[in-house]
Motif scaffolding. Structure first.
Motif, PDB file in Angstrom:
ATOM      1  N   VAL A 165     -16.957 -31.580  -5.826  1.00  0.00           N
ATOM      2  CA  VAL A 165     -15.658 -31.307  -6.019  1.00  0.00           C
ATOM      3  C   VAL A 165     -14.792 -31.797  -4.961  1.00  0.00           C
ATOM      4  O   VAL A 165     -15.139 -31.996  -3.475  1.00  0.00           O
ATOM      5  N   ASP A 191     -12.395 -25.001 -13.692  1.00  0.00           N
ATOM      6  CA  ASP A 191     -12.864 -26.272 -13.470  1.00  0.00           C
ATOM      7  C   ASP A 191     -11.818 -26.936 -12.448  1.00  0.00           C
ATOM      8  O   ASP A 191     -10.575 -27.061 -12.559  1.00  0.00           O
ATOM      9  N   TRP A 192     -12.351 -27.135 -11.273  1.00  0.00           N
ATOM     10  CA  TRP A 192     -11.666 -27.513 -10.317  1.00  0.00           C
ATOM     11  C   TRP A 192     -10.810 -28.524 -10.116  1.00  0.00           C
ATOM     12  O   TRP A 192      -9.620 -28.968  -9.579  1.00  0.00           O
ATOM     13  N   GLU A 193     -11.224 -29.664 -11.109  1.00  0.00           N
ATOM     14  CA  GLU A 193     -10.510 -30.988 -11.173  1.00  0.00           C
ATOM     15  C   GLU A 193      -9.019 -30.890 -11.970  1.00  0.00           C
ATOM     16  O   GLU A 193      -8.446 -31.712 -12.083  1.00  0.00           O
ATOM     17  N   THR A 194      -9.169 -29.907 -12.948  1.00  0.00           N
ATOM     18  CA  THR A 194      -8.044 -29.766 -13.847  1.00  0.00           C
ATOM     19  C   THR A 194      -7.088 -28.651 -13.519  1.00  0.00           C
ATOM     20  O   THR A 194      -5.960 -28.338 -13.699  1.00  0.00           O
TER      21      THR A 194
END
Lengths: 496, 496
Positions: free
Chosen positions: A425, A489-492
């Protein structure tokens, strides 16, 4: 509805105490079962709707008041719940509640002996006994203050007035106004990790927060003594007057203990007052095992003043803080702080209020006195030992678990500080900590805190204090963090 | 003996509360019968023998603790007794006890909203409501502090930091050190009869007690506004910086109310902060009759800060003090007092601790909130009205009785101050007062105070506060003084 004025006070209270007892016992049982959340969290906006905060013209009597008591219990944090691990205090215990009830009924004031004879002697006895645990010799004793910050402020004011008596009457403005006064610019030394109450006290006193020198700490958060000396020398070279060193026994975030004996040598060398802020860790001195196995209190008797908060680690109800000293307490504090207030103080050395910054004062000493009688020093020490042992085991648990990383290993005291670092992440770790923290707390299953520290990302700070905290709760906490992570969802995600 | 650790906490507390309830109710009944003395007085030496103040290694559990609770009740002042008229506080009442019990069980801390949501909103609501009673407009509000002295200190610190923001960081030592700083020598103005906490606060802040100008008072103890202006002008002529005026609403000894509106004009003219110390008289604002018939609160909304102690006149248990302001309270106090303490304050405006001098804080607001809900503003106002009426009647009683002489006639508020002057006696009146006082108190039938005042001999100061105080008790007090006098041959007695 039972009217307000129709009953005599004894009968009215009798009825209310009976009803209250039922609510109280139910609240404690809920706090200690495994299902009820720590808090039914409501935002201020939601809570204003859920409860009636309007203050009426006409009284609502017993019925209306009990409705309010019930909703207060319903929406408040249940600190009897061992999963409340947010702050340096935990829930209290039965003798704590009884002591507060006793104080409520007495409604007394420990400014003069005449109005509070028993409570005054309890204060004298318990501060002497604590000073004795700290090896402060036979003159040791102290005063209760309304919180650790207030104890630290009293220490600073006492030190300043003792070392520079003219400030009490002349202030920092000697007559005639003379910049080259006898004392010059007064400087306070404390570690980077010390509590902000030292800064607040100094600003209250007009010393200015810029005149507080923050001494660097070592890898586990203890003041570096060589740096302390270097900075004092530097200050002297600049023509300033170092006068006060604060060592911390149990720092707020990591739980480090500054080395008192070594700092004391520096204090003596440079004629500074040595204060120890043991608001958090000071009462660990109740444990004989701590005194045998740890160096935390080595040199404690050399401090000029020492703050301890039984309302933190010992489970005494908030507020209960004391400032003790090896120098005849009554004389020291009264000389430094008393003003002529003839209407109140008629010269009795048992009139403790003369040494305080305030006037009237709650008899908070009775609460630690009663806890000590009830549990004994051993019982209170056992509580400390148990917390230390649990913190060690929890530290091991965190160390062994994938994706968790300890900030300091081993944990110096009772705070277990760690990050959860999801694999692969790219999001900032501080953001991850804050988002996971928000989700874990919002469920109400746990109440824990996060903390910043210079130079490292924000992390979870779990405080082990309540004797009821159980390893399975602590394991569950780690699972709850993992579950919160799995739901994101860490990326979004949009992090607030 | 029931062991300490054999019971779960809920069961243990249940047992103890049941036992406690019986003792409490008995204590209140004793306090309110006509036979039991206010206190079974023991000197410190006697009390050390009568009770066990030793703090043990092993706990004494429930039995040992209850022995201690019983003797604490036995030898303490029973403030439920209406003949306790010694200080500016009296006994509390049933809702006061219930509120303290509630706080004990919650063991909460109003520094951040997250750990005390309900209690935080109670504090916001009750300080807003009090500010509204004081005509402070819609931005009014405040904070609770641990006592009137602490509220006054917060007012002084807030004023100083608001008017001279650099002092917060630089202290009184501007960089580079410059005697001709932007502010110069800061001067506080307060009346000769104001409370010593103003002096104590100023000395804590390093202003120096010599830099407090004591403004003369008129015949009934009110600040002389023309003298205030003259002294401010004089100070300015000397190159000093007047910055803070303290008016008193209900002075400690006589009970005078300084004229707020007139003082406010002076404060505005000379750009000073106007604080009102209403620690004693401030809560009289709960009475609509007071607001209609008296000028005590005329201009109260013009004050910058105002201290009130519900723990005095309203019967809320000690401690319960607040500082209110018409200027957006949260912003004012937080800007003046907050430091960056990221570990605790994460930016929530409901985190009230940011505006305080301390860190942790008892939720004392809940006690006045609950009393207000229980009695209503009217019920609390009735209590004030009743005390005023009783004080007036007692004043008449004293005036009409031979050998008694009022210090101020009529009594300005709730303190009835008088001398007993035996005929044909040459002994100093102060000595007579002190000796009669000692004898009256020693019987335990009454607990009353004596007080000094500049330029007049010491006198009796009887405080009318408890709603249970009865005229027949007050008449009996005068008889007790006469009896004490009759037992003394003033010309031969050795006065200590």
């Amino acid at each position: 509805m039972v009217g307000v004025h129709e009953l005599d006070q004894a009968t009215e209270l009798d009825i209310m105490l009976t009803r209250m007892q039922e609510l109280v016992i139910q609240f404690i049982k809920q706090g200690q079962d495994e299902i009820t959340p720590v808090v039914k969290y409501r935002s201020p906006e939601e809570l204003y709707k859920a409860m009636d905060f309007h203050l009426p013209l006409k009284g609502t009597g017993i019925e209306g008041t009990f409705d309010l008591v019930k909703s207060t219990l319903e929406y408040s944090v249940n600190s009897w719940n061992p999963r409340f691990m947010d702050k340096l205090y935990a829930g209290t215990n039965p003798i704590g509640v009884i002591a507060e009830l006793l104080l409520a009924v007495l409604n007394s004031n420990v400014h003069v002996y005449q109005v509070s004879p028993v409570l005054t002697l309890m204060e004298i006895s318990v501060t002497k006994a604590v000073a004795s645990l700290l090896d402060m010799g036979e003159n040791g004793g102290g005063l209760l203050c309304p919180g650790g910050s207030a104890s630290n402020l009293l220490a600073l004011v006492t030190a300043r007035n003792h070392l520079f008596p003219s400030i009490k009457s002349e202030g920092y403005f000697p007559r005639p106004f003379n910049p080259a006064s006898a004392y010059g610019k007064l400087i306070v030394f404390t570690s980077l990790h010390s509590h902000y109450s030292i800064d607040k006290s100094a600003q209250v006193m007009g010393l200015g927060t810029n005149n507080i020198v923050k001494v660097p700490v070592d890898a586990i958060g203890r003041m570096k003594v060589d740096e302390l000396e270097r900075l004092i020398k530097l200050s002297i070279e600049k023509g300033e007057t170092p006068f006060f060193i604060n060592a911390t026994a149990g720092t707020t975030v990591l739980g480090a203990f500054d080395p008192i004996r070594a700092i004391s040598s520096i204090a003596k060398r440079y004629k500074c007052w040595l204060h120890v802020d043991g608001s958090w860790g000071g009462t660990a001195v109740f444990s004989d095992r701590v005194k045998e196995e740890k160096d935390w209190f080595d040199g404690s008797g050399l401090a000029d003043t020492f703050t301890l908060n039984p309302h933190k680690l010992l489970g005494v109800p908030l507020q209960c803080s004391m400032l003790v000293t090896p120098h005849k307490a009554h004389l020291l504090f009264a000389q430094a702080n008393s003003l002529k207030a003839d209407y109140l103080f008629h010269g009795n050395p048992y009139d403790l209020g003369a040494g305080t910054i305030g006037c009237g004062r709650r008899p908070d000493a009775a609460k630690v006195f009663l806890a000590w009688k009830f549990y004994g020093q051993q019982g209170l020490g056992d509580r400390v030992d148990k917390a230390i042992e649990t913190a060690q085991r929890f530290t091991n648990m965190v160390r062994e678990r994938p994706h968790f990383k300890l900030v300091v290993d081993p944990s110096p005291f009772l705070q277990v500080c760690f990050w959860f670092i999801p694999p692969k992440v790219t999001v900032d770790i501080s953001h991850i900590t804050r988002e996971l923290h928000r989700r874990v707390n919002q469920s109400g299953e746990f109440l824990v805190d996060h903390a910043p520290l210079r130079d490292v990302p924000d992390f979870f700070r779990i405080v082990i204090n309540a004797p009821t905290v159980h390893l399975r709760d602590l394991e569950r906490l780690l699972v709850a963090i993992e579950e919160a992570n799995a739901s994101i969802d860490w990326e979004t995600i949009n992090i607030t």
